[in-house]
Write a protein that holds these residues in place. Structure first.
Motif, PDB file in Angstrom:
ATOM      1  N   VAL A 242      -4.018  51.319   9.934  1.00  0.00           N
ATOM      2  CA  VAL A 242      -2.945  50.339   9.758  1.00  0.00           C
ATOM      3  C   VAL A 242      -1.953  50.904   8.750  1.00  0.00           C
ATOM      4  O   VAL A 242      -2.298  51.752   7.926  1.00  0.00           O
ATOM      5  CB  VAL A 242      -3.479  48.973   9.270  1.00  0.00           C
ATOM      6  N   GLN A 243      -0.713  50.428   8.821  1.00  0.00           N
ATOM      7  CA  GLN A 243       0.285  50.825   7.835  1.00  0.00           C
ATOM      8  C   GLN A 243       0.374  49.726   6.784  1.00  0.00           C
ATOM      9  O   GLN A 243       0.908  48.656   7.039  1.00  0.00           O
ATOM     10  CB  GLN A 243       1.654  51.053   8.466  1.00  0.00           C
ATOM     11  N   PRO A 244      -0.167  49.964   5.590  1.00  0.00           N
ATOM     12  CA  PRO A 244      -0.155  48.926   4.563  1.00  0.00           C
ATOM     13  C   PRO A 244       1.236  48.769   3.946  1.00  0.00           C
ATOM     14  O   PRO A 244       2.092  49.660   4.057  1.00  0.00           O
ATOM     15  CB  PRO A 244      -1.155  49.436   3.527  1.00  0.00           C
ATOM     16  N   VAL A 245       1.432  47.642   3.299  1.00  0.00           N
ATOM     17  CA  VAL A 245       2.648  47.411   2.522  1.00  0.00           C
ATOM     18  C   VAL A 245       2.258  47.167   1.070  1.00  0.00           C
ATOM     19  O   VAL A 245       1.137  46.751   0.769  1.00  0.00           O
ATOM     20  CB  VAL A 245       3.458  46.208   3.061  1.00  0.00           C
ATOM     21  N   THR A 246       3.167  47.439   0.165  1.00  0.00           N
ATOM     22  CA  THR A 246       2.946  47.147  -1.246  1.00  0.00           C
ATOM     23  C   THR A 246       3.064  45.645  -1.478  1.00  0.00           C
ATOM     24  O   THR A 246       3.541  44.914  -0.602  1.00  0.00           O
ATOM     25  CB  THR A 246       3.971  47.884  -2.115  1.00  0.00           C
TER      26      THR A 246
ATOM     27  N   VAL B  76       1.771  56.312   4.382  1.00  0.00           N
ATOM     28  CA  VAL B  76       0.490  56.712   4.960  1.00  0.00           C
ATOM     29  C   VAL B  76      -0.068  55.565   5.800  1.00  0.00           C
ATOM     30  O   VAL B  76       0.326  54.414   5.642  1.00  0.00           O
ATOM     31  CB  VAL B  76      -0.535  57.095   3.867  1.00  0.00           C
ATOM     32  N   ARG B  77      -0.975  55.920   6.691  1.00  0.00           N
ATOM     33  CA  ARG B  77      -1.718  54.914   7.453  1.00  0.00           C
ATOM     34  C   ARG B  77      -3.168  54.966   7.006  1.00  0.00           C
ATOM     35  O   ARG B  77      -3.685  56.039   6.710  1.00  0.00           O
ATOM     36  CB  ARG B  77      -1.585  55.159   8.958  1.00  0.00           C
ATOM     37  N   MET B  78      -3.826  53.816   6.951  1.00  0.00           N
ATOM     38  CA  MET B  78      -5.129  53.726   6.302  1.00  0.00           C
ATOM     39  C   MET B  78      -6.161  53.003   7.145  1.00  0.00           C
ATOM     40  O   MET B  78      -5.841  52.122   7.939  1.00  0.00           O
ATOM     41  CB  MET B  78      -5.011  52.977   4.967  1.00  0.00           C
TER      42      MET B  78
ATOM     43  N   SER C 289      -3.983  46.927   0.836  1.00  0.00           N
ATOM     44  CA  SER C 289      -2.735  46.659   0.116  1.00  0.00           C
ATOM     45  C   SER C 289      -1.849  45.814   1.020  1.00  0.00           C
ATOM     46  O   SER C 289      -1.544  46.208   2.153  1.00  0.00           O
ATOM     47  CB  SER C 289      -2.027  47.967  -0.253  1.00  0.00           C
ATOM     48  N   ASP C 290      -1.442  44.650   0.506  1.00  0.00           N
ATOM     49  CA  ASP C 290      -0.524  43.793   1.249  1.00  0.00           C
ATOM     50  C   ASP C 290       0.205  42.896   0.253  1.00  0.00           C
ATOM     51  O   ASP C 290       0.176  43.151  -0.958  1.00  0.00           O
ATOM     52  CB  ASP C 290      -1.258  42.978   2.324  1.00  0.00           C
TER      53      ASP C 290
END
Length: 200
Positions: free
Chosen positions: A38-42, A50-52, A62-63
């Motif tokens: 998934v692509q997290p957001v801050t 990055v994708r995690m 992180s969301d």
């Protein structure tokens, strides 16, 4: 190969042979089929480059709610188990540490970076973090206990392992850039970074 020590970071060049790297990638494909990247957001809503994903009892999230560990993937499924190969590596390099509870999986394309940061979301900072590089080379920058000051960098290649313990455990570090097409391990290129850590 010879162990390198840079600013208390232990770098084990070529720890995983090419065959072992290929087996790890096969393990990761099985993990990611169950727990996709998934692509997290801050917390501010900015997408990370990055994708995690993760394996183990916990995964790092992180969301908008912040940075934290969770026992399930954002889709709601449990995280798959950490591969035995990685558990054996952990036991070999940090035999006195508790067993890892998370293997964070980060995938970088050629444009991705990871800013200077500390790993401080874990409850017991006396436990090490062990990082595995797979795929394209990445410029790893190592800093200090506080932001700023002199840093040092080293190119990490596929199969290299970094151990962060002692003073390095809470030192700032990051990935400045990825050098594309320096490895044929991943069919579509890019770099995978695996970081094993004790969470609780």
């Amino acid at each position: 190969m010879t162990l390198l020590r840079v600013r208390d970071f232990e770098i084990h060049p070529g720890f995983f042979t090419p065959d072992a790297q290929a087996r790890l990638v096969a393990d990761l494909r099985r993990i990611l089929a169950q727990a996709p990247l998934v692509q997290p957001v801050t917390p501010r809503g900015t997408p990370m480059s990055v994708r995690m994903s993760a394996a183990g009892t916990y995964g790092w999230i992180s969301d908008r709610k912040g940075y934290r560990y969770e026992p399930v993937h954002p889709s709601g499924v449990p995280w798959p188990a950490i591969p035995d190969t990685l558990l054996a590596m952990w036991q070999s390099l940090v035999p006195d540490a508790r067993a890892p509870e998370c293997c964070l999986i980060n995938w970088y394309d050629a444009s991705a970076k990871m800013g200077m940061h500390q790993d401080r979301d874990e409850a017991d900072l006396s436990q090490p973090v062990v990082s595995v590089s797979l795929g394209d080379e990445a410029l790893f920058r190592m800093g200090n206990q506080t932001r700023g000051g002199k840093t040092e960098s080293v190119w990490l290649r596929s199969g290299d392992v970094v151990v962060m313990q002692g003073a390095a455990r809470t030192a700032y570090h990051g990935i400045d850039r990825v050098r594309a097409d320096t490895s044929t391990l991943l069919p579509k290129g890019g770099r995978i970074n695996l970081t094993l850590r004790v969470v609780t």
